[in-house]
Design an enzyme around this catalytic site. Structure first.
Site, PDB file in Angstrom:
ATOM      1  N   PRO A   2      -5.530  -3.287   5.935  1.00 60.25           N
ATOM      2  CA  PRO A   2      -5.317  -2.192   4.993  1.00 60.25           C
ATOM      3  C   PRO A   2      -4.218  -1.254   5.503  1.00 60.25           C
ATOM      4  O   PRO A   2      -4.216  -0.860   6.665  1.00 60.25           O
ATOM      5  CB  PRO A   2      -6.684  -1.496   4.954  1.00 60.25           C
ATOM      6  CG  PRO A   2      -7.659  -2.586   5.284  1.00 60.25           C
ATOM      7  CD  PRO A   2      -6.953  -3.436   6.301  1.00 60.25           C
ATOM      8  N   GLU A   3      -3.283  -0.931   4.616  1.00 67.32           N
ATOM      9  CA  GLU A   3      -2.175  -0.053   4.979  1.00 67.32           C
ATOM     10  C   GLU A   3      -2.390   1.316   4.346  1.00 67.32           C
ATOM     11  O   GLU A   3      -3.451   1.596   3.798  1.00 67.32           O
ATOM     12  CB  GLU A   3      -0.858  -0.690   4.533  1.00 67.32           C
ATOM     13  CG  GLU A   3      -0.602  -2.058   5.177  1.00 67.32           C
ATOM     14  CD  GLU A   3       0.714  -2.682   4.735  1.00 67.32           C
ATOM     15  OE1 GLU A   3       1.614  -1.938   4.282  1.00 67.32           O
ATOM     16  OE2 GLU A   3       0.845  -3.918   4.845  1.00 67.32           O
TER      17      GLU A   3
END
Length: 270
Positions: A2-3
């Site tokens: 996840p960014e």
């Protein structure tokens, strides 16, 4: 992993359940994730009221009236669930509120982390002290980026992934922004003209804001806390689109650098 957009979406989803609520139970269900849970996590958070939620880079923060902030990182496969019908073997942390809501942190690969830091000392926490500016913040502009890249011969993509240069960007959104700005991922970072860096800064902001609006990108394990999927993947210009058409009409290509895929178009990126 996840960014920034996925973490921002997660924090906003948690805020709807946690903000202003008293925590009636904070229960780790195992000793550790990537590293051990803070030994006093239960004691310091149970009974506290959540005063706010925030994000720094790829970290989420849950702040309380006791002057503590719980910092979580989702690692490779982590996500939060709101009011799960049942708990499984990968639900490693539970948080209950005075409203009767239940939050569960799921992390099958256990590459995530949970830390507890005094809110007043967040900026000095080692992981935060080393971070560059936020890509959506006022400190991130072409002048700042040019100064950070002076003399750097490393590829621009590698520099944008360096959290000391700019915080929160990852492989997906760097590929997308470089394509939007028309800059080749392999171009030496210190040799990019200021006018092109200005275009890159705007592309980064546009890509990140669009991804947040779409709820992030669902790849493998990621989902929003409410169980919904992120839909930005439907807007990808080049990422994971090898052999397909770039928006310019060229063909998206894939290369591998240090074990990481880079998607780009040689026709419009130089």
């Amino acid at each position: 992993m996840p960014e920034l957009p996925e973490v921002e979406t997660t924090v906003r989803g948690l805020a709807s359940v946690l903000e202003g609520r008293r925590l009636t139970r904070v229960e780790p269900r195992r000793a550790d994730l990537r590293r051990a849970f803070p030994p006093d996590l239960r004691q310091r958070l149970t009974g506290a009221t959540v005063t706010g939620l925030a994000r720094r880079a790829k970290y989420g923060l849950i702040q309380t009236d006791r002057g503590d902030s719980m910092i979580f990182h989702l690692g490779m496969s982590g996500r939060w669930r709101i009011d799960p019908e049942a708990l499984g073997p990968h639900d490693h942390l539970q948080i209950a509120t005075d409203e009767g809501r239940l939050l569960s942190l799921v992390d099958p690969r256990r590459f995530g982390s949970v830390d507890l830091v005094e809110t007043a000392r967040l900026a000095q926490w080692p992981a935060f002290a080393a971070l560059g500016p936020e890509p959506l913040g006022p400190d991130f502009d072409a002048e700042m980026l040019a100064a950070a890249l002076v003399g750097r011969v490393a590829p621009i993509k590698a520099m944008l992934l360096d959290q000391r240069i700019v915080a929160g960007l990852g492989n997906i959104y760097v590929c997308e922004a470089l394509n939007m700005a028309g800059i080749a991922p392999t171009r030496p970072a210190g040799r990019i003209a200021r006018v092109r860096l200005a275009k890159l800064v705007e592309a980064i902001r546009e890509v990140v804001l669009s991804a947040i609006e779409a709820g992030g990108s669902t790849l493998r394990d990621y989902a929003r806390p409410d169980g919904e999927l992120g839909y930005f993947s439907k807007q990808f210009r080049v990422y994971a689109r090898e052999g397909e058409a770039c928006p310019c009409g060229g063909t998206v290509r894939r290369r591998v650098d240090s074990g990481r895929s880079t998607f780009h178009c040689v026709d419009c990126q130089s």
